[in-house]
Scaffold this motif. Structure first.
Motif, PDB file in Angstrom:
ATOM      1  N   HIS A  24      30.156  37.208  25.856  1.00 28.12           N
ATOM      2  CA  HIS A  24      30.316  36.266  24.744  1.00 28.12           C
ATOM      3  C   HIS A  24      30.172  36.971  23.396  1.00 28.12           C
ATOM      4  CE1 HIS A  24      29.885  32.118  26.766  1.00 28.12           C
ATOM      5  NE2 HIS A  24      30.422  32.987  27.592  1.00 28.12           N
ATOM      6  N   GLU A  25      29.229  37.897  23.310  1.00 27.77           N
ATOM      7  CA  GLU A  25      28.971  38.575  22.046  1.00 27.77           C
ATOM      8  C   GLU A  25      29.981  39.682  21.746  1.00 27.77           C
ATOM      9  OE1 GLU A  25      24.864  39.831  22.153  1.00 27.77           O
ATOM     10  OE2 GLU A  25      24.179  37.768  22.482  1.00 27.77           O
ATOM     11  N   HIS A  26      30.572  40.255  22.794  1.00 28.15           N
ATOM     12  CA  HIS A  26      31.490  41.390  22.618  1.00 28.15           C
ATOM     13  C   HIS A  26      32.771  41.176  23.425  1.00 28.15           C
ATOM     14  CE1 HIS A  26      28.073  43.443  20.791  1.00 28.15           C
ATOM     15  NE2 HIS A  26      27.364  43.104  21.839  1.00 28.15           N
ATOM     16  N   PRO A  27      33.530  40.130  23.117  1.00 27.09           N
ATOM     17  CA  PRO A  27      34.728  39.844  23.911  1.00 27.09           C
ATOM     18  C   PRO A  27      35.806  40.921  23.795  1.00 27.09           C
ATOM     19  CG  PRO A  27      34.704  38.478  21.966  1.00 27.09           C
ATOM     20  CD  PRO A  27      33.374  39.181  22.018  1.00 27.09           C
ATOM     21  N   SER A  28      35.778  41.700  22.722  1.00 22.93           N
ATOM     22  CA  SER A  28      36.822  42.710  22.528  1.00 22.93           C
ATOM     23  C   SER A  28      36.549  43.998  23.313  1.00 22.93           C
ATOM     24  CB  SER A  28      36.979  43.042  21.043  1.00 22.93           C
ATOM     25  OG  SER A  28      35.804  43.622  20.541  1.00 22.93           O
ATOM     26  N   ARG A  29      35.356  44.133  23.869  1.00 23.78           N
ATOM     27  CA  ARG A  29      35.028  45.332  24.642  1.00 23.78           C
ATOM     28  C   ARG A  29      35.859  45.350  25.928  1.00 23.78           C
ATOM     29  NH1 ARG A  29      28.814  46.370  25.287  1.00 23.78           N
ATOM     30  NH2 ARG A  29      29.065  46.572  23.047  1.00 23.78           N
ATOM     31  N   SER A  30      36.262  46.527  26.353  1.00 22.82           N
ATOM     32  CA  SER A  30      37.043  46.682  27.592  1.00 22.82           C
ATOM     33  C   SER A  30      36.094  46.658  28.795  1.00 22.82           C
ATOM     34  CB  SER A  30      37.828  48.002  27.567  1.00 22.82           C
ATOM     35  OG  SER A  30      38.755  47.993  26.532  1.00 22.82           O
ATOM     36  N   TRP A  31      35.630  45.478  29.129  1.00 18.38           N
ATOM     37  CA  TRP A  31      34.649  45.327  30.201  1.00 18.38           C
ATOM     38  C   TRP A  31      35.247  45.626  31.569  1.00 18.38           C
ATOM     39  CZ3 TRP A  31      29.828  45.167  28.919  1.00 18.38           C
ATOM     40  CH2 TRP A  31      29.419  44.573  27.721  1.00 18.38           C
ATOM     41  N   THR A  32      34.403  46.175  32.435  1.00 10.87           N
ATOM     42  CA  THR A  32      34.728  46.311  33.853  1.00 10.87           C
ATOM     43  C   THR A  32      33.622  45.619  34.632  1.00 10.87           C
ATOM     44  OG1 THR A  32      33.482  48.364  34.156  1.00 10.87           O
ATOM     45  CG2 THR A  32      35.814  48.582  33.479  1.00 10.87           C
ATOM     46  N   VAL A  33      33.887  45.318  35.888  1.00 14.83           N
ATOM     47  CA  VAL A  33      32.843  44.718  36.730  1.00 14.83           C
ATOM     48  C   VAL A  33      31.657  45.673  36.814  1.00 14.83           C
ATOM     49  CG1 VAL A  33      32.265  43.915  39.063  1.00 14.83           C
ATOM     50  CG2 VAL A  33      34.442  43.247  38.014  1.00 14.83           C
ATOM     51  N   ALA A  34      31.925  46.963  36.910  1.00 13.00           N
ATOM     52  CA  ALA A  34      30.839  47.948  37.001  1.00 13.00           C
ATOM     53  C   ALA A  34      29.950  47.918  35.753  1.00 13.00           C
ATOM     54  CB  ALA A  34      31.409  49.344  37.215  1.00 13.00           C
ATOM     55  N   GLN A  35      30.561  47.824  34.572  1.00 14.16           N
ATOM     56  CA  GLN A  35      29.776  47.769  33.332  1.00 14.16           C
ATOM     57  C   GLN A  35      28.947  46.491  33.260  1.00 14.16           C
ATOM     58  OE1 GLN A  35      33.141  48.125  30.739  1.00 14.16           O
ATOM     59  NE2 GLN A  35      32.595  50.216  30.120  1.00 14.16           N
ATOM     60  N   LEU A  36      29.548  45.380  33.641  1.00 18.00           N
ATOM     61  CA  LEU A  36      28.824  44.102  33.610  1.00 18.00           C
ATOM     62  C   LEU A  36      27.689  44.103  34.633  1.00 18.00           C
ATOM     63  CD1 LEU A  36      31.898  41.777  33.175  1.00 18.00           C
ATOM     64  CD2 LEU A  36      30.087  42.140  31.492  1.00 18.00           C
ATOM     65  N   ALA A  37      27.942  44.688  35.791  1.00 18.11           N
ATOM     66  CA  ALA A  37      26.897  44.785  36.819  1.00 18.11           C
ATOM     67  C   ALA A  37      25.724  45.623  36.311  1.00 18.11           C
ATOM     68  CB  ALA A  37      27.469  45.402  38.094  1.00 18.11           C
ATOM     69  N   LYS A  38      26.045  46.691  35.587  1.00 17.87           N
ATOM     70  CA  LYS A  38      24.996  47.533  35.006  1.00 17.87           C
ATOM     71  C   LYS A  38      24.170  46.748  33.995  1.00 17.87           C
ATOM     72  CE  LYS A  38      24.292  51.997  32.828  1.00 17.87           C
ATOM     73  NZ  LYS A  38      24.915  53.188  32.251  1.00 17.87           N
ATOM     74  N   GLU A  39      24.846  45.948  33.155  1.00 21.32           N
ATOM     75  CA  GLU A  39      24.134  45.095  32.188  1.00 21.32           C
ATOM     76  C   GLU A  39      23.177  44.142  32.915  1.00 21.32           C
ATOM     77  OE1 GLU A  39      24.212  45.069  28.828  1.00 21.32           O
ATOM     78  OE2 GLU A  39      25.731  46.621  28.645  1.00 21.32           O
ATOM     79  N   ALA A  40      23.625  43.643  34.066  1.00 23.25           N
ATOM     80  CA  ALA A  40      22.823  42.690  34.842  1.00 23.25           C
ATOM     81  C   ALA A  40      21.812  43.373  35.755  1.00 23.25           C
ATOM     82  CB  ALA A  40      23.750  41.810  35.680  1.00 23.25           C
TER      83      ALA A  40
END
Length: 115
Positions: A24-40
């Protein structure tokens, strides 16, 4: 009783909430599932399964829906050119954004902003 899948259920999971807030805060970032999993602080497979169960859709489908909701709002408010809006919601070109937006909504961004 367990809540139905959706955003509130996802935000109720403290690990998933971190990743959701980042999207939500960084919608322009090129997110991957791996990056999001790391955040979580979860493995990729655990994150994907937990997210999908909690929100009723895969992480990248949720990110697309979030980006399109932001884009629709920006287009409705006429808050920037199609290219500027594309960049703000994570697309490097107006054409890539236009294709994704049209596929998602059934209307081209310029037409959507006029209606």
């Amino acid at each position: 009783m367990t809540a139905s899948p959706g955003l509130l259920r996802g935000l109720g999971d403290e690990r998933l909430a971190v990743a959701i807030r980042q999207m939500h805060e960084h919608p322009s970032r090129s997110w991957t599932v791996a990056q999001l999993a790391k955040e979580a602080a979860l493995s990729r497979s655990t994150f994907f399964e937990r997210f999908t169960q909690a929100l009723g859709m895969a992480p990248m489908a949720y990110l697309l829906a979030w980006r399109m909701a932001l884009a629709k709002n920006l287009l409705h408010r006429k808050d920037g050119s199609v290219f500027e809006i594309a960049q703000r919601v994570g697309y490097s070109s107006a054409s890539a954004f236009s294709v994704a937006f049209t596929r998602y909504t059934g209307l081209a961004p310029t037409r959507y902003s006029r209606e």
